[in-house]
Design an enzyme around this catalytic site. Structure first.
Site, PDB file in Angstrom:
ATOM      1  N   LYS A  22      -5.384  -5.975  55.087  1.00  0.00           N
ATOM      2  CA  LYS A  22      -4.822  -4.618  54.987  1.00  0.00           C
ATOM      3  C   LYS A  22      -4.360  -4.330  53.560  1.00  0.00           C
ATOM      4  O   LYS A  22      -4.622  -3.267  52.997  1.00  0.00           O
ATOM      5  CB  LYS A  22      -3.641  -4.455  55.933  1.00  0.00           C
ATOM      6  CG  LYS A  22      -2.759  -3.250  55.635  1.00  0.00           C
ATOM      7  CD  LYS A  22      -1.532  -3.200  56.495  1.00  0.00           C
ATOM      8  CE  LYS A  22      -0.410  -4.093  56.115  1.00  0.00           C
ATOM      9  NZ  LYS A  22       0.457  -3.602  55.034  1.00  0.00           N
ATOM     10  N   ASN A  23      -3.678  -5.292  52.930  1.00  0.00           N
ATOM     11  CA  ASN A  23      -3.079  -5.048  51.615  1.00  0.00           C
ATOM     12  C   ASN A  23      -4.085  -5.072  50.472  1.00  0.00           C
ATOM     13  O   ASN A  23      -3.711  -4.832  49.327  1.00  0.00           O
ATOM     14  CB  ASN A  23      -1.927  -6.036  51.377  1.00  0.00           C
ATOM     15  CG  ASN A  23      -0.757  -5.707  52.278  1.00  0.00           C
ATOM     16  OD1 ASN A  23      -0.712  -4.632  52.895  1.00  0.00           O
ATOM     17  ND2 ASN A  23       0.190  -6.609  52.385  1.00  0.00           N
ATOM     18  N   CYS A 117      12.933   1.375  53.511  1.00  0.00           N
ATOM     19  CA  CYS A 117      12.375   0.995  54.817  1.00  0.00           C
ATOM     20  C   CYS A 117      13.220  -0.137  55.372  1.00  0.00           C
ATOM     21  O   CYS A 117      14.161  -0.602  54.712  1.00  0.00           O
ATOM     22  CB  CYS A 117      10.904   0.646  54.720  1.00  0.00           C
ATOM     23  SG  CYS A 117      10.564  -1.044  54.271  1.00  0.00           S
ATOM     24  N   ARG A 122      13.312  -0.571  48.301  1.00  0.00           N
ATOM     25  CA  ARG A 122      11.928  -0.511  47.797  1.00  0.00           C
ATOM     26  C   ARG A 122      11.671   0.670  46.863  1.00  0.00           C
ATOM     27  O   ARG A 122      10.808   1.509  47.129  1.00  0.00           O
ATOM     28  CB  ARG A 122      10.940  -0.522  48.957  1.00  0.00           C
ATOM     29  CG  ARG A 122      11.127  -1.729  49.874  1.00  0.00           C
ATOM     30  CD  ARG A 122      10.095  -1.808  50.949  1.00  0.00           C
ATOM     31  NE  ARG A 122       8.779  -2.196  50.445  1.00  0.00           N
ATOM     32  CZ  ARG A 122       7.693  -2.333  51.220  1.00  0.00           C
ATOM     33  NH1 ARG A 122       7.795  -2.081  52.525  1.00  0.00           N
ATOM     34  NH2 ARG A 122       6.559  -2.691  50.734  1.00  0.00           N
ATOM     35  N   ASP A 309       5.742 -12.182  53.326  1.00  0.00           N
ATOM     36  CA  ASP A 309       5.127 -11.675  54.553  1.00  0.00           C
ATOM     37  C   ASP A 309       4.889 -12.764  55.595  1.00  0.00           C
ATOM     38  O   ASP A 309       4.444 -12.465  56.699  1.00  0.00           O
ATOM     39  CB  ASP A 309       3.804 -10.956  54.230  1.00  0.00           C
ATOM     40  CG  ASP A 309       4.030  -9.697  53.411  1.00  0.00           C
ATOM     41  OD1 ASP A 309       3.056  -9.169  52.855  1.00  0.00           O
ATOM     42  OD2 ASP A 309       5.195  -9.256  53.302  1.00  0.00           O
ATOM     43  N   ARG A 401       0.186  -1.665  62.889  1.00  0.00           N
ATOM     44  CA  ARG A 401      -0.053  -1.209  61.516  1.00  0.00           C
ATOM     45  C   ARG A 401      -0.869  -2.215  60.713  1.00  0.00           C
ATOM     46  O   ARG A 401      -1.583  -1.857  59.790  1.00  0.00           O
ATOM     47  CB  ARG A 401       1.274  -0.995  60.783  1.00  0.00           C
ATOM     48  CG  ARG A 401       2.106   0.157  61.303  1.00  0.00           C
ATOM     49  CD  ARG A 401       3.254   0.407  60.363  1.00  0.00           C
ATOM     50  NE  ARG A 401       2.744   0.584  58.999  1.00  0.00           N
ATOM     51  CZ  ARG A 401       3.537   0.735  57.951  1.00  0.00           C
ATOM     52  NH1 ARG A 401       4.862   0.713  58.124  1.00  0.00           N
ATOM     53  NH2 ARG A 401       3.043   0.899  56.755  1.00  0.00           N
TER      54      ARG A 401
HETATM   55  C1  EPZ Z   1       3.493  -5.284  48.740  1.00  0.00           C
HETATM   56  O1  EPZ Z   1       4.536  -4.311  48.834  1.00  0.00           O
HETATM   57  C2  EPZ Z   1       2.957  -5.474  50.153  1.00  0.00           C
HETATM   58  N1  EPZ Z   1       2.452  -4.205  50.641  1.00  0.00           N
HETATM   59  C3  EPZ Z   1       4.077  -5.973  51.058  1.00  0.00           C
HETATM   60  O2  EPZ Z   1       3.520  -6.248  52.337  1.00  0.00           O
HETATM   61  C4  EPZ Z   1       4.628  -7.269  50.510  1.00  0.00           C
HETATM   62  O3  EPZ Z   1       5.733  -7.663  51.273  1.00  0.00           O
HETATM   63  C5  EPZ Z   1       5.073  -7.064  49.048  1.00  0.00           C
HETATM   64  O4  EPZ Z   1       4.001  -6.535  48.252  1.00  0.00           O
HETATM   65  C6  EPZ Z   1       5.526  -8.362  48.408  1.00  0.00           C
HETATM   66  O5  EPZ Z   1       4.533  -9.325  48.465  1.00  0.00           O
HETATM   67  C7  EPZ Z   1       1.209  -3.798  50.239  1.00  0.00           C
HETATM   68  O6  EPZ Z   1       0.509  -4.426  49.469  1.00  0.00           O
HETATM   69  C8  EPZ Z   1       0.732  -2.488  50.792  1.00  0.00           C
HETATM   70  P1  EPZ Z   1       6.588  -5.055  45.544  1.00  0.00           P
HETATM   71  P2  EPZ Z   1       5.132  -3.634  47.510  1.00  0.00           P
HETATM   72  O7  EPZ Z   1       6.477  -3.813  44.735  1.00  0.00           O
HETATM   73  O8  EPZ Z   1       4.086  -3.548  46.469  1.00  0.00           O
HETATM   74  C9  EPZ Z   1      11.019  -4.316  43.917  1.00  0.00           C
HETATM   75  C10 EPZ Z   1       3.349  -6.187  54.698  1.00  0.00           C
HETATM   76  O9  EPZ Z   1       4.068  -6.735  55.543  1.00  0.00           O
HETATM   77  N2  EPZ Z   1      10.460  -3.163  43.186  1.00  0.00           N
HETATM   78  O10 EPZ Z   1       5.815  -6.225  45.099  1.00  0.00           O
HETATM   79  O11 EPZ Z   1       5.824  -2.391  47.937  1.00  0.00           O
HETATM   80  C11 EPZ Z   1      10.964  -4.150  45.434  1.00  0.00           C
HETATM   81  O12 EPZ Z   1      12.032  -3.410  45.917  1.00  0.00           O
HETATM   82  C12 EPZ Z   1       4.005  -5.505  53.472  1.00  0.00           C
HETATM   83  O13 EPZ Z   1       2.112  -6.148  54.737  1.00  0.00           O
HETATM   84  C13 EPZ Z   1      11.278  -2.435  42.362  1.00  0.00           C
HETATM   85  O14 EPZ Z   1      12.469  -2.722  42.221  1.00  0.00           O
HETATM   86  O15 EPZ Z   1       6.215  -4.711  47.068  1.00  0.00           O
HETATM   87  C14 EPZ Z   1      10.960  -5.599  45.908  1.00  0.00           C
HETATM   88  O16 EPZ Z   1      12.261  -6.073  45.946  1.00  0.00           O
HETATM   89  C15 EPZ Z   1       5.484  -5.418  53.594  1.00  0.00           C
HETATM   90  N3  EPZ Z   1      10.751  -1.372  41.698  1.00  0.00           N
HETATM   91  C16 EPZ Z   1      10.159  -6.297  44.810  1.00  0.00           C
HETATM   92  O17 EPZ Z   1      10.200  -5.455  43.647  1.00  0.00           O
HETATM   93  C17 EPZ Z   1       9.424  -1.016  41.805  1.00  0.00           C
HETATM   94  O18 EPZ Z   1       8.975  -0.033  41.181  1.00  0.00           O
HETATM   95  C18 EPZ Z   1       8.701  -6.569  45.153  1.00  0.00           C
HETATM   96  O19 EPZ Z   1       8.139  -5.404  45.699  1.00  0.00           O
HETATM   97  C19 EPZ Z   1       8.600  -1.775  42.651  1.00  0.00           C
HETATM   98  C20 EPZ Z   1       9.142  -2.852  43.331  1.00  0.00           C
END
Ligand code: EPZ
Length: 434
Positions: A22-23, A117, A122, A309, A401
């Site tokens: 999915k990702n 969420c 996030r 995850d 999802r």
């Molecule tokens: C991706 O989410 C995945 N989703 C998530 O999978 C996964 O948990 C996550 O990466 C971490 O591996 C998809 O790929 C669609 P991040 P993403 O930006 O990109 C902070 C699932 O279960 N951050 O890597 O949204 C954020 O809050 C889902 O399939 C900022 O502060 O995660 C977090 O603490 C859930 N500012 C950390 O970085 C930003 O602009 C990592 O988030 C962006 C992120």
């Protein structure tokens, strides 16, 4: 709202095939917005988030043909709308991945700011800061991110240093940089296999991306991109979930169409706690677990560390392991919602901020429980497979999802699981006045 009813205690046996990731599929579908030619994607998982992404592309004016259930032919030659509305973004944060391609190709984009969420605030500040570095004007208006390319109409390549590793942040800026003027470098980029898979597709479309899958990605912008065909990589988190299912039920599984190379940290950890995992060939794993699991601490990390995850699934394993383990969640600030539901089933879990202490083994008993997010719901399914008696999981729309027909796959392996459709309440007809 559908529920799952599970009666636990049956060892899983047989073969299961893993679906596409999915990702990876979500950013690859968004990549179609970068070109007026057709992108054909194979091995797409048949899950709700893919249906939502498809709807977003169609709302923007794209066409999506499905010659087969898991193949989409996407064409964005007639995109006339540049807005990802709140109604869609609130159901799937990854809709934000439309921002980079729309801004890069059309010079403008309006995307609803995804709220928080269940697992954390996030924010997308790192995405937006990157677009500003590319010369875009980025504003927040009425809950929407509104972005415009610089007056010359094209983004400018730039060097970006991510202060924190972000997966979709890396993907969004990589997508945008492919059509920017000049060279871009993304430092401290996410190394997830899904990022590399997206880069693979982009290069097939004529982009010039090197270093994806490493912390430093270089992108030489090009004038335009073309069509391409691409097969999405297997879902490493679904693979990890089925490994855990085999281990927890004392079963023996052959997991096919997976890619063990993307799971090495998970496999290593699960072997350490006592799961027998053998790589039969580059796309097949054999998993069994005869002995008792042993407790072991775990800390989630960006790839190639232990994936967040898989944290909830690992917690269930630790409820059945001998000893005390500490699980540290370093990625999201609120990702232990499943802990309190597992406690309702008899697990011994103590959560303190971003750290959870699990004492095992605990005999789990079936109970009505509530899913709060995608991976939490997977952990409740795993707990239901181990527990004595019946578990009723509410809000399984979360699991739909990201897992393709998980109850069907599990039933084929011998699990006693069924989807319970809640009858839709039809309001009683009111007698007409007079
Ligand atoms: C991706 O989410 C995945 N989703 C998530 O999978 C996964 O948990 C996550 O990466 C971490 O591996 C998809 O790929 C669609 P991040 P993403 O930006 O990109 C902070 C699932 O279960 N951050 O890597 O949204 C954020 O809050 C889902 O399939 C900022 O502060 O995660 C977090 O603490 C859930 N500012 C950390 O970085 C930003 O602009 C990592 O988030 C962006 C992120």
């Amino acid at each position: 709202m559908d529920k799952f009813r599970i009666t636990g205690g049956r060892p899983l046996k047989g073969r299961v095939s893993i679906s596409g990731a999915k990702n990876s599929a979500l950013p690859c579908m968004a990549a179609a917005l970068l070109t007026s030619e057709t992108i054909t994607l194979h091995n797409l998982p048949y899950v709700r988030d893919i249906i939502t992404q498809r709807r977003l592309l169609e709302d923007l004016g794209g066409t999506v043909l499905t010659p087969e259930l898991r193949t989409h032919k996407i064409n964005a030659s007639h995109v006339e709308v540049f807005e990802a509305p709140y109604e869609l973004v609130k159901t799937m944060r990854a809709s934000v991945l439309a921002l980079g391609p729309l801004l890069a190709r059309f010079g403008k984009a309006k995307v609803s700011l995804p709220g928080g969420c269940a697992i954390g605030m996030r924010p997308i500040d790192l995405h937006l800061a990157g677009f500003e570095k590319f010369g875009a004007e980025v504003k927040l208006e009425a809950g929407n991110v509104v972005a415009y390319a610089p007056p010359e109409g094209r983004l400018r390549g730039a060097e970006i240093h991510f202060e924190k590793v972000t997966v979709t942040g890396t993907e969004n800026l990589m997508l945008a940089a492919t059509l920017a003027r000049g060279r871009s470098v993304l430092h401290n980029a996410a190394c997830e296999p899904e990022v590399a898979d997206l880069a693979d597709l982009l290069n097939k479309m004529g982009a010039r991306v090197i270093g994806a899958g490493t912390p430093t990605i270089q992108i030489q912008g090009v004038e335009s991109l073309g069509g391409a065909q691409h097969t999405i990589i297997p879902d490493r988190i679904e693979t990890g979930t089925f490994i855990a299912a085999a281990a927890l039920t004392g079963g023996a599984l052959e997991i096919k169409d997976c890619y063990p190379g993307h799971l090495s940290t998970v496999i290593e950890k699960l072997r350490e706690i006592g799961v027998e995992i053998e790589e039969l060939n580059p796309t097949t794993l054999e998993v069994s677990c005869r002995g008792r699991l042993s407790a072991s601490n775990m800390t989630t990390q960006p790839y190639p560390g232990f994936p967040t995850d898989m944290q909830a699934q690992y917690m269930v394993l630790m409820t059945q392991a001998e000893g005390v383990s500490v699980i540290d969640e370093t990625i999201f600030e609120n990702r232990f919602m499943h802990g309190s539901e597992l406690q309702r089933m008899g697990a011994k879990i103590f959560v303190n901020g971003r750290s959870a202490t699990v004492s095992g083994p605990s005999a789990l008993t079936g109970a009505p429980v509530l899913a709060s997010d995608l991976r939490a719901s997977a952990s409740l399914v795993l707990a239901g497979l181990v527990a004595s008696g019946e578990t009723l999981i509410d809000r399984v729309y979360h699991i739909d999802r990201g897992y393709e027909k998980i109850e069907v796959k599990l039933r084929q392996l011998g699990a006693d699981i069924e989807r319970v459709r809640e009858p839709v309440a039809v309001p009683a007809l009111q007698p007409l006045p007079g």
